[in-house]
Design an enzyme around this catalytic site. Sequence first.
Site, PDB file in Angstrom:
ATOM      1  CG  ASP A 145      -1.940  -1.095   1.228  1.00 28.82           C
ATOM      2  OD1 ASP A 145      -2.192  -1.661   0.137  1.00 28.82           O
ATOM      3  OD2 ASP A 145      -2.479  -1.414   2.297  1.00 28.82           O
ATOM      4  NE  ARG A 146       0.231   8.326  -2.096  1.00 29.02           N
ATOM      5  CZ  ARG A 146      -0.415   9.370  -2.627  1.00 29.02           C
ATOM      6  NH1 ARG A 146      -1.647   9.207  -3.089  1.00 29.02           N
ATOM      7  NH2 ARG A 146       0.158  10.538  -2.702  1.00 29.02           N
TER       8      ARG A 146
END
Length: 314
Positions: A145-146
Amino acid sequence: MSEIRTQVQFVDIDSDMAGQRIDNFLRNHLKSIPKSMVYRILRKGEVRVNKKRVKAEYKLQDGDVVRIPPVTMEEKAEEVAPSTKLSKVAELENMIIFEDDHMLILNKPSGTAVHGGSGLKFGAIEALRALRPQARFLELVHRIDRDTSGILLVAKKRSALRHLQAQFREKTVQKYYFALVMGEWKPSCKVVNAPLLKNEVNSIVRVNPNGKPSETRFKVMEKFAQATLVQASPITGRTHQIRVHAQYTGHPIAWDDRYGDRRFDAYTAKVGLDRLFLHAANIKFVHPGTEEWMEINAPMGTKLEKALSGLRKQ
């Protein structure tokens, strides 16, 4: 807008490039060209393999010669490769924790997406390609995930990509994350088996009996007054898996903007935390070249270490 004009190209396929579909090969080879145009030149028969027309599903073989026709299109500003002078791009050079002829391993900072899209001009993979212009091949092996920091594997050869992705599919890769969760995690809660279903409209993931089987293993690492540092090891690789499983147990992760608890965020803000406390810290896998087991550790960033120090003082 300026124009992109490519020249006719003849590419000799070697064993490293063999096995992939011609459409995927072209999409990787013509990174600035829209997917729709790639399929258009395939449909029109402008792409030739060994002087013959091929369909999109054709799989390349060692010794094939691919003719890529010249393509002309308008270049949009956001399609220009990110400048290596940008601080966010340049800092990734210092975040590379392992590199050889087969792969590159990045300790990805929180806030950096793994790839561009959805309004983002570029992500980690585009930045790495800008930093390594001489590299013929750079592709993500997996994603995180970012807002999650930590280990990200990037293949530098097609054969390495296939080898590493096979390990992920066969679940032989061992991944360990550190997460700071709300409240007191019971040491007896070692495994969370809860099926996960992703809403395709808003990408929110929920525990749902109709979802895909999902398993995460947890281990208590350190206890604090109102929080617990846990080690999380995802056995399956579902979207947001660790974050949703932590929430499901009643112990959401600090500063999780989708599955968190604002009261917990306010509590951890007192020790300087202002980002998701989820870090991919350790990975074990078989090296695609040597066939030997490798173990890689990625240190937590200063902000996470300071937050833990602050919690210990409490």
